[in-house]
Structures are given as C-alpha cells and as structure tokens.
Design a protein around this motif. Structure first.
Motif: not given
Length: 425
Positions: A79-82, A89-95
């Motif tokens: 997910k791009t958060v910024w 700025l890419v976040r690797f969101e873990r479930a």
C-alpha cells in the motif's frame, strides 16, 4: 543528443528483437522436432540471448504476497501511504491477527543510485516477519514532468524527515548504501530541533559516510575528476517522448555501464553460461540467471542536481565528516544526536563502500551513549552481501532485529543486545 541517439538505436532494434523472440518460440516449441536437437536448442538460446541483451528492462515488482509471522503464513499487501513526485512510501501490510502486539515500525530507505527499490527485495523479505515495514520507492526521474520541479540532496533529506513524520513516533530507520549520508543528516537536523518524531534507532549499512577511509575504485574516480567533468560528461536531457522530456538527468544506462565495466569478465562469463544452460536444457540455472539480470539490468535515471550535489558533497569534498555539510544553509552536526541508538554494518570485502567508511558514523555521533552504539563487520561478503543473501539472513538480520527491538522507546532496555558485536577478523 547522445541520450536521444541511444533511444533511437533502441527503437531501431525493436524489429530485430521481435524477430529473435519469434525464432526462440519456434525453435523451443516442443511440437517442433528440431527443438529436441542440439542445433535447435542452440538457435533458440542464441535468439533469447540477443533479445535479452538488447531489451529495456522495466521496473520489477516486489512480488512479496506472503510472509511468516509467529510461525504462521500471513498475507502481505503493498500500500502506498505517502507520495510525492519523486518518491512513494510503500507499506507492506501484513494480515496479522487483531489484538496482536505491534511489531516495530521500520522505514527502509532504499538507495537512489540507478536501481529501483526492488533491488532490496531480499532485504524486505528477510525483515518482514519482524517489523511493520515501509520502504522508499524512488521514481525514475525521466518519468517526472518538469512542471513537478527539481530534486536535489536537500530535497532528499526533506523527504526522509517528512516520511518519519508520517510514520510517527518510535519509528526505526534503516539506510542501505547511498542513503546513509542523507539519513544521518536528517536525524541530526531533527535532533537539533528537538523533533518528537526523531527515530528510535538508526541502522546504516554499507554507506559512504567518510570515503577518505579505505577508498574504493568508485571513490577514486570521484576524487580524480572535478565536478565539472561529471556535469559535462554524464548529465543529459531526458529524450522525447518520455514525461520528463527536457529534464537534466544522469541516465541509468550510463550508471549501469559503469557498474558492469567494473566486473565485465564476470558478466560475460555469466551470459556464456546462460547460453550453455539453455542448450543443455538446464532450466533451473537458466531461470536463476533471468531472475538476477531482470533486476540488475532494470535501471532508472537520477535528476542531475541530486547526482551532482551528492558527488560533490559526499565523494569530492567529504563535507559530512569535515563538518562542512549544510542543508538549506544550516550546518549539519551529527554530534547533536543523543537520543537515537546507532548500529552500523559493513562487509569485509565491500568494493563499493570500503571497510571503515560506514563505521565513521560512530566517530561523528560522539554524544550517543556507548551502550546505544554498536558496529558489526560481516566476514567474507562484498557490498551486495551486506543487505542480501544467505549470510545477511542468518547473521545480519538477527542482529538488526535484536537492536531495534531492544532500543524501541516502548521496549527499551538498559543493556546492549548480546547479538550485536563487532566481528573478529
């Protein structure tokens, strides 16, 4: 005009590439009896080798859709958060399960030195089980319209500070190679202003903090040539019809040429072996070659102002270790850093950032308490092995994880982590 000529040559070869690809498909089709002969496989291998050595490699994908957390496989979503014109700025969101104790927030600042952030795919993959991970995804300068303005080293530092503000307090920052200097500068500026979002820890890996120490071939080139030489010989205007048409850039293909020329014999041998793997129907080794060069040959342009300012500041004037580096007129003083734990990592055989160049940060940050500073030299690895590979996963990652979990503001301990130590040489 040289860049435009390069583009024209690439376009002129397009029909030949299409023909070579058709030949490869014809002579590798299992329904074609010739494909089962040595001659047929040789033709197909030659056609693929030609196509691969003349194509433009697009930006790779991270392709990390799952990881292991607490011994369980969990899904990962990018997910791009910024976002700003020159970086996302890419976040690797873990479930992870709801209510689970949060892992440390980690910002990995990827190098802006010709390759995409995906060069750190192995770094991200190794750290994902232990952190809420974010990475700087730098944008190819030739794809940024002139209307979006310029981007130099001062802007880079501003971007890092802005991203740390976005992530909030108790964030950990890791700089791989080139970003070590702007990240150290950003943290020093934040500390000087009493910024509440200053990171908890700063990990610098294989970075050119002081290139006077154990200089490499890269450092010697910058020392021998004046900054005017770089401006006259490597800066070009982005060609039509790319979105950044007219922008002054340091083309990625020039930097790639420099990298490959340093180990040209190894690359020639690798392509020769690739050809033989295809002829012998050795699919596994051929696929390893494709994976490596799909990443290695995918390059991006840098803005001329960022490239020239970085060369002048870091490699020619050695401004940071001399105490002469400034950010928009403000002198950068690493000695003001007191509240950020510092971990520096080097490779014993690093031929890009020589041994001792990153450790120089320890000497500059004189007011960080001794129990919040650590240095580690990984034996028997070069520059790439500092942030990727089996030794990185087995020996460096545990030390980084131990360091950031020990010195997070919410879980701080009073003793130095046991795993963090300088390797005996």
């Amino acid at each position: 005009m040289f860049y435009q000529l390069y583009e024209m040559n690439h376009a002129a070869l397009q029909p030949a590439r299409l023909y070579a690809d058709a030949v490869r498909l014809f002579y590798s089709n299992p329904l074609n009896p010739v494909s089962h002969t040595h001659w047929g496989r040789s033709v197909a291998a030659g056609a693929e080798l030609f196509e691969r050595t003349t194509r433009r490699y697009s930006k790779p994908q991270f392709g990390l859709d799952k990881t292991v957390v607490d011994w369980k496989s969990v899904a990962v979503t990018e997910k791009t958060v910024w976002s700003k014109p020159f970086c996302n700025l890419v976040r690797f969101e873990r479930a992870v399960p709801a209510g689970r104790k949060a892992d440390p927030k980690l910002l990995i600042v990827a190098p802006m030195s010709g390759h995409y952030a995906t060069l750190l795919r192995g770094t991200v993959e190794a750290m994902l089980p232990y952190a809420d991970l974010h990475i700087t995804d730098w944008v190819d300068a030739r794809m940024v319209p002139l209307a979006d303005g310029s981007f130099d080293l001062d802007d880079y530092i501003d971007y890092v500070i802005d991203m740390l503000h976005t992530l909030g307090p108790d964030t950990h920052v890791m700089a791989v190679c080139q970003p070590s200097v702007p990240v150290l500068a950003a943290v020093a500026l934040m500390e000087a202003k009493g910024d509440p979002f200053v990171p908890s820890t700063m990990t610098l890996m294989g970075g050119p903090i002081d290139t006077r120490r154990n200089p490499t071939a890269v450092n010697l080139l910058a020392k021998e040539k004046r900054i005017d030489w770089f401006r006259d010989n490597v800066v070009m205007r982005a060609p039509w019809p790319v979105p950044g048409f007219g922008r002054e850039v340091y083309p990625g293909f020039l930097q790639l040429s420099g990298f490959m020329s340093m180990n040209l014999d190894r690359h020639i041998i690798a392509h020769k072996e690739f050809f033989m793997h295809l002829v012998k129907h050795d699919g596994d080794n051929a696929e390893k070659h494709r994976d490596f060069y799909d990443e290695y040959l995918a390059v991006m342009d840098l803005t001329a102002e960022f490239y020239l300012q970085t060369v002048d500041t870091v490699f020619v004037r050695h401004a940071l270790p001399k105490g002469e580096m400034t950010h928009r007129g403000t002198r950068i003083d690493p000695s003001v850093i007191r509240n950020v734990a510092l971990f520096t990592v080097e490779g014993e055989n690093d031929d890009i950032s020589g041994l001792g160049q990153t450790k120089a940060a320890q000497d500059l940050c004189v007011n960080i308490p001794a129990d919040k500073k650590a240095h580690y030299v990984q034996p028997a690895v070069g520059h790439y092995g500092v942030f990727n590979g089996s030794r990185f996963r087995s020996e460096i990652v545990p030390r980084i994880v131990d360091f950031i979990t020990s010195y997070g503001r919410q879980t701080r301990v009073a003793v130095k982590p046991k795993l963090v130590r300088t390797a005996k040489r």
